[in-house]
Motif scaffolding. Structure first.
Motif, PDB file in Angstrom:
ATOM      1  N   TRP A 178       0.835  -1.199   0.000  1.00  0.00           N
ATOM      2  CA  TRP A 178       0.000   0.000   0.000  1.00  0.00           C
ATOM      3  C   TRP A 178       0.876   1.257   0.000  1.00  0.00           C
ATOM      4  CZ3 TRP A 178      -4.851   1.182  -0.925  1.00  0.00           C
ATOM      5  CH2 TRP A 178      -5.363   2.404  -0.488  1.00  0.00           C
ATOM      6  N   ALA A 179       1.863   1.269   0.890  1.00  0.00           N
ATOM      7  CA  ALA A 179       2.766   2.421   0.991  1.00  0.00           C
ATOM      8  C   ALA A 179       3.515   2.641  -0.324  1.00  0.00           C
ATOM      9  CB  ALA A 179       3.746   2.223   2.144  1.00  0.00           C
ATOM     10  N   LEU A 180       3.870   1.556  -0.984  1.00  0.00           N
ATOM     11  CA  LEU A 180       4.560   1.656  -2.272  1.00  0.00           C
ATOM     12  C   LEU A 180       3.689   2.374  -3.298  1.00  0.00           C
ATOM     13  CD1 LEU A 180       7.350   0.604  -3.152  1.00  0.00           C
ATOM     14  CD2 LEU A 180       6.190  -1.371  -4.117  1.00  0.00           C
TER      15      LEU A 180
ATOM     16  N   SER B 273      -0.533 -18.396  -4.483  1.00  0.00           N
ATOM     17  CA  SER B 273      -1.904 -17.898  -4.613  1.00  0.00           C
ATOM     18  C   SER B 273      -2.266 -16.938  -3.481  1.00  0.00           C
ATOM     19  CB  SER B 273      -2.900 -19.064  -4.628  1.00  0.00           C
ATOM     20  OG  SER B 273      -2.718 -19.843  -5.779  1.00  0.00           O
ATOM     21  N   VAL B 274      -1.838 -17.240  -2.263  1.00  0.00           N
ATOM     22  CA  VAL B 274      -2.125 -16.364  -1.125  1.00  0.00           C
ATOM     23  C   VAL B 274      -1.441 -15.013  -1.319  1.00  0.00           C
ATOM     24  CG1 VAL B 274      -1.705 -16.009   1.354  1.00  0.00           C
ATOM     25  CG2 VAL B 274      -2.587 -18.202   0.528  1.00  0.00           C
TER      26      VAL B 274
ATOM     27  N   PHE C 125      -5.249  -7.667  -4.026  1.00  0.00           N
ATOM     28  CA  PHE C 125      -6.267  -6.906  -3.304  1.00  0.00           C
ATOM     29  C   PHE C 125      -5.783  -5.481  -3.045  1.00  0.00           C
ATOM     30  CE2 PHE C 125      -8.075  -5.225   0.580  1.00  0.00           C
ATOM     31  CZ  PHE C 125      -9.431  -5.299   0.308  1.00  0.00           C
ATOM     32  N   VAL C 126      -4.546  -5.359  -2.576  1.00  0.00           N
ATOM     33  CA  VAL C 126      -3.991  -4.032  -2.298  1.00  0.00           C
ATOM     34  C   VAL C 126      -3.924  -3.209  -3.577  1.00  0.00           C
ATOM     35  CG1 VAL C 126      -1.936  -2.772  -1.517  1.00  0.00           C
ATOM     36  CG2 VAL C 126      -2.715  -4.805  -0.269  1.00  0.00           C
ATOM     37  N   HIS C 127      -3.491  -3.825  -4.666  1.00  0.00           N
ATOM     38  CA  HIS C 127      -3.421  -3.125  -5.952  1.00  0.00           C
ATOM     39  C   HIS C 127      -4.801  -2.631  -6.366  1.00  0.00           C
ATOM     40  CE1 HIS C 127      -3.164  -2.788 -10.387  1.00  0.00           C
ATOM     41  NE2 HIS C 127      -1.947  -2.334 -10.130  1.00  0.00           N
TER      42      HIS C 127
ATOM     43  N   GLY D 162      -8.856   1.966  -6.639  1.00  0.00           N
ATOM     44  CA  GLY D 162     -10.287   2.183  -6.431  1.00  0.00           C
ATOM     45  C   GLY D 162     -10.738   3.622  -6.595  1.00  0.00           C
ATOM     46  N   PRO D 163     -12.052   3.784  -6.799  1.00  0.00           N
ATOM     47  CA  PRO D 163     -12.604   5.126  -7.025  1.00  0.00           C
ATOM     48  C   PRO D 163     -12.410   6.065  -5.843  1.00  0.00           C
ATOM     49  CG  PRO D 163     -14.354   3.482  -6.873  1.00  0.00           C
ATOM     50  CD  PRO D 163     -13.054   2.747  -6.848  1.00  0.00           C
TER      51      PRO D 163
END
Length: 132
Positions: free
Chosen positions: A59-61, A105-106, A113-115, A120-121
């Protein structure tokens, strides 16, 4: 390539002595920023805490380098920082009984998910609200 050359204060064609083209330049850029992620060995909370650490670092990246969200990665970059980041992420869930494929996969699920959340809007509306 022209904008990169301007930023560096060199001629566009001189960049081609270092990288053959834009795809290779993006590979080097991606690998470089992947080297920025923190990889602490002692994370509290077991495997869940370690996965949370991975999510927060990714996320920070994206917050530091929003251009990452625009890069299409149809194939993985195989640079040293990318490899070290992936190996660190796999170690977070090593030994909990998953196969290699399940472990991959994990990690793909968490980082994907983070990407998606970063794209996201709400992120775009937050960026607009901080400008004005």
């Amino acid at each position: 390539m022209r904008r990169v050359a301007e930023k560096l204060g060199v001629g566009t064609m001189s960049l081609y002595t270092y990288v053959p083209g834009k795809p290779e330049l993006l590979d080097v850029m991606l690998d470089t920023v992947y080297g920025e992620t923190a990889r602490p060995e002692d994370v509290p909370g077991g495997w869940r805490g370690r996965l949370e650490q991975i999510a927060r670092e990714n996320w920070a990246l994206y917050l530091r380098h929003p251009w990452l969200l625009q890069v299409a990665t149809s194939r993985p970059v195989l640079g040293p920082h990318t490899t070290a980041k992936y190996e660190y992420e796999l170690r977070a869930i090593d030994g909990i009984g998953l196969s290699d494929v399940e472990m991959d996969s994990v990690i793909t699920l968490v980082t994907g998910f983070v990407h998606g959340a970063a794209r996201g809007p709400w992120r775009r509306s937050r960026r607009r609200s901080t400008r004005g």
